[in-house]
Scaffold this motif. Sequence first.
Motif, PDB file in Angstrom:
ATOM      1  N   LYS A 271      -0.301  23.490  62.679  1.00  0.00           N
ATOM      2  CA  LYS A 271      -0.997  24.165  61.803  1.00  0.00           C
ATOM      3  C   LYS A 271      -1.627  25.174  61.689  1.00  0.00           C
ATOM      4  N   LEU A 272      -3.026  24.535  63.020  1.00  0.00           N
ATOM      5  CA  LEU A 272      -4.167  25.256  63.112  1.00  0.00           C
ATOM      6  C   LEU A 272      -4.168  26.427  63.874  1.00  0.00           C
ATOM      7  N   ARG A 273      -5.549  27.209  63.687  1.00  0.00           N
ATOM      8  CA  ARG A 273      -5.522  27.857  63.780  1.00  0.00           C
ATOM      9  C   ARG A 273      -5.608  28.377  65.192  1.00  0.00           C
ATOM     10  N   LEU A 274      -5.392  29.389  66.459  1.00  0.00           N
ATOM     11  CA  LEU A 274      -5.999  29.563  67.658  1.00  0.00           C
ATOM     12  C   LEU A 274      -7.595  30.364  67.379  1.00  0.00           C
ATOM     13  N   LEU A 275      -7.839  30.948  66.729  1.00  0.00           N
ATOM     14  CA  LEU A 275      -8.843  32.034  67.552  1.00  0.00           C
ATOM     15  C   LEU A 275     -10.169  30.640  66.814  1.00  0.00           C
ATOM     16  N   TYR A 276     -10.209  30.681  65.772  1.00  0.00           N
ATOM     17  CA  TYR A 276     -11.190  30.428  65.255  1.00  0.00           C
ATOM     18  C   TYR A 276     -11.350  28.299  64.659  1.00  0.00           C
ATOM     19  N   GLU A 277     -10.155  28.090  65.110  1.00  0.00           N
ATOM     20  CA  GLU A 277     -10.220  26.172  64.869  1.00  0.00           C
ATOM     21  C   GLU A 277      -9.992  25.519  66.296  1.00  0.00           C
ATOM     22  N   PRO A 280     -12.578  26.943  69.675  1.00  0.00           N
ATOM     23  CA  PRO A 280     -13.918  26.599  69.896  1.00  0.00           C
ATOM     24  C   PRO A 280     -14.496  25.703  70.025  1.00  0.00           C
ATOM     25  N   LEU A 281     -13.276  24.287  69.752  1.00  0.00           N
ATOM     26  CA  LEU A 281     -13.623  22.880  69.430  1.00  0.00           C
ATOM     27  C   LEU A 281     -12.653  22.556  71.555  1.00  0.00           C
ATOM     28  N   ALA A 282     -11.571  23.606  72.010  1.00  0.00           N
ATOM     29  CA  ALA A 282     -11.112  23.300  73.424  1.00  0.00           C
ATOM     30  C   ALA A 282     -12.812  23.996  74.182  1.00  0.00           C
ATOM     31  N   PHE A 283     -13.943  24.777  73.413  1.00  0.00           N
ATOM     32  CA  PHE A 283     -14.768  25.078  74.613  1.00  0.00           C
ATOM     33  C   PHE A 283     -15.318  24.479  74.737  1.00  0.00           C
ATOM     34  N   ILE A 284     -15.762  23.386  73.153  1.00  0.00           N
ATOM     35  CA  ILE A 284     -16.627  22.531  72.885  1.00  0.00           C
ATOM     36  C   ILE A 284     -16.235  20.663  74.193  1.00  0.00           C
ATOM     37  N   ALA A 292      -8.243  20.019  76.380  1.00  0.00           N
ATOM     38  CA  ALA A 292      -7.853  20.824  74.886  1.00  0.00           C
ATOM     39  C   ALA A 292      -6.312  21.426  75.227  1.00  0.00           C
ATOM     40  N   SER A 293      -5.072  20.907  75.117  1.00  0.00           N
ATOM     41  CA  SER A 293      -4.065  22.066  75.693  1.00  0.00           C
ATOM     42  C   SER A 293      -2.731  21.800  74.120  1.00  0.00           C
ATOM     43  N   ASP A 294      -2.063  22.588  74.590  1.00  0.00           N
ATOM     44  CA  ASP A 294      -1.496  22.869  73.827  1.00  0.00           C
ATOM     45  C   ASP A 294       0.688  22.157  73.879  1.00  0.00           C
ATOM     46  N   GLY A 295       0.415  21.128  74.620  1.00  0.00           N
ATOM     47  CA  GLY A 295       1.218  20.437  75.261  1.00  0.00           C
ATOM     48  C   GLY A 295       1.970  21.217  76.647  1.00  0.00           C
ATOM     49  N   LYS A 296       1.985  22.732  76.863  1.00  0.00           N
ATOM     50  CA  LYS A 296       2.065  22.853  78.226  1.00  0.00           C
ATOM     51  C   LYS A 296       0.688  23.745  78.907  1.00  0.00           C
ATOM     52  N   GLN A 297      -0.060  24.210  78.453  1.00  0.00           N
ATOM     53  CA  GLN A 297      -1.235  25.194  79.027  1.00  0.00           C
ATOM     54  C   GLN A 297      -2.454  24.452  77.779  1.00  0.00           C
ATOM     55  N   ARG A 298      -3.878  25.421  78.847  1.00  0.00           N
ATOM     56  CA  ARG A 298      -4.943  24.689  78.374  1.00  0.00           C
ATOM     57  C   ARG A 298      -5.445  25.933  77.026  1.00  0.00           C
ATOM     58  N   ILE A 299      -6.448  25.599  76.620  1.00  0.00           N
ATOM     59  CA  ILE A 299      -6.010  26.274  75.049  1.00  0.00           C
ATOM     60  C   ILE A 299      -6.316  27.213  75.955  1.00  0.00           C
ATOM     61  N   LEU A 300      -7.310  27.491  76.331  1.00  0.00           N
ATOM     62  CA  LEU A 300      -8.781  28.788  76.898  1.00  0.00           C
ATOM     63  C   LEU A 300      -7.573  29.641  77.725  1.00  0.00           C
ATOM     64  N   GLN A 309      -2.782  33.792  63.985  1.00  0.00           N
ATOM     65  CA  GLN A 309      -2.038  32.925  65.222  1.00  0.00           C
ATOM     66  C   GLN A 309      -1.639  31.231  65.490  1.00  0.00           C
ATOM     67  N   ARG A 310      -1.558  30.392  65.014  1.00  0.00           N
ATOM     68  CA  ARG A 310      -1.370  28.861  64.942  1.00  0.00           C
ATOM     69  C   ARG A 310      -0.720  28.441  66.310  1.00  0.00           C
ATOM     70  N   SER A 311      -1.438  27.270  66.539  1.00  0.00           N
ATOM     71  CA  SER A 311      -0.723  26.513  68.072  1.00  0.00           C
ATOM     72  C   SER A 311      -0.704  25.365  68.100  1.00  0.00           C
ATOM     73  N   PRO A 312      -0.036  24.659  68.776  1.00  0.00           N
ATOM     74  CA  PRO A 312       0.103  23.074  68.673  1.00  0.00           C
ATOM     75  C   PRO A 312      -1.590  22.697  69.687  1.00  0.00           C
ATOM     76  N   LEU A 313      -1.935  21.759  68.846  1.00  0.00           N
ATOM     77  CA  LEU A 313      -3.283  20.803  69.488  1.00  0.00           C
ATOM     78  C   LEU A 313      -3.176  19.990  69.631  1.00  0.00           C
ATOM     79  N   TYR A 314      -3.690  19.335  71.133  1.00  0.00           N
ATOM     80  CA  TYR A 314      -3.848  18.620  71.709  1.00  0.00           C
ATOM     81  C   TYR A 314      -5.751  17.997  71.845  1.00  0.00           C
ATOM     82  N   ILE A 315      -6.565  17.753  71.589  1.00  0.00           N
ATOM     83  CA  ILE A 315      -7.750  17.381  72.087  1.00  0.00           C
ATOM     84  C   ILE A 315      -8.489  16.206  71.862  1.00  0.00           C
TER      85      ILE A 315
END
Length: 335
Positions: A271-277, A280-284, A292-300, A309-315
Amino acid sequence: KNENLALPVGITLDRFIMRNQEAFQFASGELSQLLRDIALASKILNREINRAGLADVTGLLGSQNVQGEAQQKLDVIADIRFLRALKNGGEVCAIISEEEPEIILTGNNHAKYVIAIDPLDGSSNIDSNVSIGTIFSIFRRKTPIGSVPSLKDCIQRGDEQVAAGYILYGSSTILVYTTGKGVNGFTYDNSLGEYFLSHPQMQVNQEGTIFSCNEGNFYDFPECIQEYLTECKQKRYAGRYIGSLVGDFHRNLLKGGVYLYPPTRHNPDGKLRLLYECLPLAFIIEQAGGKASDGKQRILEIQPQNLHQRSPLYIGSSSMVEAIEECCKEMDKQF
Ligand code: P6P
């Protein structure tokens, strides 16, 4: 000299920004000013949020605001406040906002920064008085200074971020941000109208025993996620989920834990948006020693393709995110 500045707790945000700018000779002050513009907008929004309930209940503040405009939903107010502060501040040439379908060109074509912002995340929680938040991400533009910004200025990889942060409007209002030299938290004193350094050099525990996700979607989750959550329960971890990303993220940053928004039937890309959700939280979280990962790769490392665009998020805590990635890899091998 780029060492992490150990500054005393209680220093104001303005002074902290200045000390950090002085420490980086190349800094010409634009990023400092942009951070100040964001802090100012958050102070204005904080005041609106604190009286929103009154607007609904008494109508005294609701029927008309100072400009004589009809009282609007807080997320629209938040969007207006941040867009106005960012345009007037003059430090960004383009804005990507969750509330706006297209890139907003500020007209400041000589500004070197671009900002992606979720002006008020979790706004569905306002009526129940649950914490809500602003999330932002700052990039250096790719196109030449003076030219009209384009999409390629706005869909940069997360590891290109110059700065990122959030404001959490909770029991207290706290601003947390990084410019790549650690993560620092500032608590707002309403009576003085100032943010004060309260959480210097924040670090997330490598281990955690809190998992945050909407288990109502459990039977939609990929099997590896169902397996991971079952293991958390077998270990008697704590389930903590307030349905407001910034609140859940901030608690896990302080106490250790992992936030999960997996693919669901309704949101197959999460559900979460890649660019502005997510970015930034992955950088932090990485600056605070977490992952912070989408299950397969580093969000960054994800190359965004479009603005919303949306992305799965595990952080969160690195060992928990690694365990989730491990589950997902096992899952992939089975197919
Ligand atoms: P769900 C709020 O709408 C939000 O964007 C995040 O702040 C929050 O974590 C998530 O969605 C909640 O989504 O599907 O669990 O209600």
